[in-house]
Structures are given as C-alpha cells and as structure tokens.
Design an enzyme around this catalytic site. Structure first.
Site, PDB file in Angstrom:
ATOM      1  N   ARG A   1     -28.972  25.101 -38.885  1.00 47.18           N
ATOM      2  CA  ARG A   1     -28.998  23.721 -39.428  1.00 47.18           C
ATOM      3  C   ARG A   1     -28.632  22.592 -38.022  1.00 47.18           C
ATOM      4  O   ARG A   1     -29.733  22.066 -37.957  1.00 47.18           O
ATOM      5  CB  ARG A   1     -28.532  23.766 -40.604  1.00 47.18           C
ATOM      6  CG  ARG A   1     -29.233  24.480 -41.682  1.00 47.18           C
ATOM      7  CD  ARG A   1     -28.665  24.000 -43.036  1.00 47.18           C
ATOM      8  NE  ARG A   1     -27.412  23.561 -43.313  1.00 47.18           N
ATOM      9  CZ  ARG A   1     -26.427  24.343 -44.026  1.00 47.18           C
ATOM     10  NH1 ARG A   1     -27.251  25.675 -43.975  1.00 47.18           N
ATOM     11  NH2 ARG A   1     -25.172  23.892 -44.263  1.00 47.18           N
TER      12      ARG A   1
ATOM     13  N   ARG B   1     -29.078  29.125 -43.532  1.00 49.58           N
ATOM     14  CA  ARG B   1     -27.608  29.331 -44.128  1.00 49.58           C
ATOM     15  C   ARG B   1     -26.760  28.870 -43.477  1.00 49.58           C
ATOM     16  O   ARG B   1     -25.281  29.094 -44.179  1.00 49.58           O
ATOM     17  CB  ARG B   1     -27.507  30.560 -44.818  1.00 49.58           C
ATOM     18  CG  ARG B   1     -28.847  30.907 -45.900  1.00 49.58           C
ATOM     19  CD  ARG B   1     -28.949  31.582 -47.113  1.00 49.58           C
ATOM     20  NE  ARG B   1     -27.319  32.079 -47.747  1.00 49.58           N
ATOM     21  CZ  ARG B   1     -26.590  33.324 -48.605  1.00 49.58           C
ATOM     22  NH1 ARG B   1     -27.190  33.964 -48.521  1.00 49.58           N
ATOM     23  NH2 ARG B   1     -25.805  33.140 -48.916  1.00 49.58           N
ATOM     24  N   CYS B   2     -27.246  28.878 -42.589  1.00 54.78           N
ATOM     25  CA  CYS B   2     -25.768  28.659 -41.230  1.00 54.78           C
ATOM     26  C   CYS B   2     -25.902  27.471 -41.005  1.00 54.78           C
ATOM     27  O   CYS B   2     -26.526  26.487 -40.892  1.00 54.78           O
ATOM     28  CB  CYS B   2     -25.919  29.890 -39.879  1.00 54.78           C
ATOM     29  SG  CYS B   2     -24.514  28.973 -38.748  1.00 54.78           S
ATOM     30  N   ARG B   3     -24.497  26.445 -41.249  1.00 56.63           N
ATOM     31  CA  ARG B   3     -24.207  25.250 -40.760  1.00 56.63           C
ATOM     32  C   ARG B   3     -24.789  24.547 -39.248  1.00 56.63           C
ATOM     33  O   ARG B   3     -25.159  23.743 -38.938  1.00 56.63           O
ATOM     34  CB  ARG B   3     -23.194  24.851 -41.081  1.00 56.63           C
ATOM     35  CG  ARG B   3     -22.843  23.316 -40.564  1.00 56.63           C
ATOM     36  CD  ARG B   3     -21.196  23.213 -41.132  1.00 56.63           C
ATOM     37  NE  ARG B   3     -20.439  23.382 -40.838  1.00 56.63           N
ATOM     38  CZ  ARG B   3     -19.607  22.944 -39.815  1.00 56.63           C
ATOM     39  NH1 ARG B   3     -20.042  22.347 -39.047  1.00 56.63           N
ATOM     40  NH2 ARG B   3     -18.726  24.429 -39.245  1.00 56.63           N
TER      41      ARG B   3
END
Length: 113
Positions: free
Chosen positions: A14, A9-11
């Site tokens: 990712r 969920r973390c940019r």
C-alpha cells in the site's frame, strides 16, 4: 507504462501504491494474488529485477516454512513454487520497461522514475 504488482492487504505494498499515486505517473495495478503470474511472467520479472528466484521468496510465509525451507531447490523449482503460491512473492514490485525494483522501502521506486 509502469506496473505495480500489488497486494492490498500488505502495508508495504500500500505504501508503494501511495508513492506511485503521489508521483503523478500513470501506472497499472496488477493484483497478482487474484491473477497469479505464470512461470514466464515470473522469469521476466526476475530478469528485470536482476535477482535470482530465491531472492524473490518471502521466507517467513507459512507455506515456505512448511513445504520448502531447508530443501535444495533449483531455480526452475523455485519459479514453480512462486507460480503455485503467489503469496511467496516479495512485494510490491514496480516494473517500468525492462527494469524493476522491489519497493521496500517505497522510495526505491525513484530508481525507475
């Protein structure tokens, strides 16, 4: 073997994962929110990162602000908080052997490759 401690969920996490995928290196994804790390695993990561527990804490998380901010906590208490609330752990962490980096930005992974 390379490991990435990843929160999908973390940019930033990712981005770190994409960097590893492009590198062509084999790696393992550790979804630490689904399978929280033990105190021993956190301690080992801290040693590999060569940082103190407070440097691994995401200080803008609501749980930090409500339960821990402003309190004098020992390293042991901080490690316990990180184990109890894995959302507090900075991400992504990439581990290779006995060295690790917090991959913010993702190209910090080059320090390990």
């Amino acid at each position: 073997m390379i490991k990435i401690y990843h929160n999908p969920r973390c940019r930033k996490s990712r981005e770190g994962l994409a960097f590893l995928e492009k590198s062509g290196e084999k790696f393992e994804i550790v979804r630490y929110l689904d399978n929280p790390l033990t105190r021993e695993e956190i301690t080992a990561l801290l040693k590999a990162l060569n940082i103190s527990p407070i440097d691994l804490v995401r200080k803008n998380e609501a749980i930090w602000k409500s339960d821990y901010k402003g309190k004098e906590l020992s390293d042991s208490q901080l490690i316990a908080a990180l184990a109890e609330h894995p959302k507090l752990i900075e991400r992504p962490i990439v581990l290779m052997g006995n060295k690790a980096v917090i991959a913010r930005p993702a190209d910090k992974i080059n320090e390990l490759l």
